[in-house]
Design an enzyme around this catalytic site. Sequence first.
Site, PDB file in Angstrom:
ATOM      1  N   THR A  33       0.819  -1.213   0.000  1.00  0.00           N
ATOM      2  CA  THR A  33       0.000   0.000   0.000  1.00  0.00           C
ATOM      3  C   THR A  33       0.849   1.258   0.000  1.00  0.00           C
ATOM      4  OG1 THR A  33      -1.805  -1.142   1.070  1.00  0.00           O
ATOM      5  CG2 THR A  33      -1.721   1.223   1.411  1.00  0.00           C
ATOM      6  N   ASP A 114       0.316  -6.512   5.091  1.00  0.00           N
ATOM      7  CA  ASP A 114      -0.371  -7.773   5.412  1.00  0.00           C
ATOM      8  C   ASP A 114       0.597  -8.866   5.867  1.00  0.00           C
ATOM      9  OD1 ASP A 114      -2.689  -6.508   4.721  1.00  0.00           O
ATOM     10  OD2 ASP A 114      -2.948  -7.531   2.794  1.00  0.00           O
TER      11      ASP A 114
HETATM   12  N1  LIG Z   1      -1.509  -1.944   3.910  1.00  0.00           N
HETATM   13  C1  LIG Z   1      -1.030  -2.813   3.030  1.00  0.00           C
HETATM   14  O1  LIG Z   1       0.115  -2.676   2.610  1.00  0.00           O
HETATM   15  C2  LIG Z   1      -1.934  -3.942   2.599  1.00  0.00           C
HETATM   16  C3  LIG Z   1      -1.636  -4.534   1.262  1.00  0.00           C
HETATM   17  N2  LIG Z   1      -2.698  -5.437   0.864  1.00  0.00           N
HETATM   18  C4  LIG Z   1      -0.336  -5.328   1.252  1.00  0.00           C
HETATM   19  O2  LIG Z   1      -0.021  -6.006   2.189  1.00  0.00           O
HETATM   20  O3  LIG Z   1       0.366  -5.308   0.267  1.00  0.00           O
END
Ligand SMILES: NC(=O)C[C@H](N)C(=O)O
Length: 348
Positions: A33, A114
């Site tokens: 993210t 994650d």
């Molecule tokens: N906040 C994040 O980075 C979540 C994202 N889905 C990831 O882990 O790549």
Amino acid sequence: APTLPPLPHRLVARDTPFNSSLPNITIFATGGTIAGSAASNTATTGYTAGALGVDILLQAVPELWNISNVKGVQVANVDSGSISPEILLNLTSLIQDALDDPYCQGAVVTHGTDTLEESAIFLDLTIKSEKPVVVVGAMRPATAISADGPMNLLEAVTLAAAPEARGRGAMVVLNDRIGSAFYMTKTHSNSLDTFKANEQGYLGFFLDTKPLFYYPPVLPNGRVYFNVSGATELPEVDILFGHQVLNPKLARSAVESGAKGLVLAGMGAGGWTTAGTNEIEKLVKKYGTQVVVSSRTMGGFVQTDGSSNMYSGQDLNPQKARIMLQLALYAGYSSKQLAALFGFGFAS
Ligand SMILES: NC(=O)C[C@H](N)C(=O)O
């Protein structure tokens, strides 16, 4: 101060000359993210993680060049659910090379949140250096109002460049907190305040981006080093989640489809059902499967007597215990060595 000229592959995000009085930090970008882009500036779900390159991340924080000579290396650009053993092994090798360079003071890894805690402990267990390795992510995509990524990145680079950050193993930075890779864990699916160090505690806090440590450098109990140089893959280790009337066949299907090790996210202090335990004992006998018992409670200790290939997860959560078992199996640990490794120096 180092006086080397800038490396030719340094990514310069603005026209700033190399400053020989500043530390040199390499940022290894993997996606997540922090590099995410959404269709609207209010969207914090349903966006594309790992959409922006490391040069864009650096351009968003020109303050980085006031504190260090930063170089960006794009290792991957994925949602962290897609971080593979290949990416992790490559990351370790690139970071080890960077830190072995006397002119590099520290490394930062940008990563999706994650699975950030899994990569963080992997790097902690596979990189040999006193220099800081700082793993950083963000909860809001780069395109969001009040995106947290730029401040988190600035703090991570400040930490990687700080002499007082040396000798503490890999660290995780989010939301102004500094925590050990061993214990920092994601506890909330959406909130900025998601990474917690549980009862082991944070190592420090950022005040005006300056890292303030609560204690002098110390490493967690149980931290060992695994040399993975030259490795191209790692043994499969799967996690089974404990619950009432769990299906014992899941353990069999994991092992018969290739798992060399299992981590049990057990109930309470590692409890498993009688039918499930019987099945696992059969698998251990037939295939020599190695099993680490951890807890779905995500806090507290699990201790076993180390017999029948069942080892203690201690206070590691299941996803971190999985990384440690994977590395130990790669290193060819015997049952006796596994029992000692997962003893963690705690009496059991
Ligand atoms: N906040 C994040 O980075 C979540 C994202 N889905 C990831 O882990 O790549």
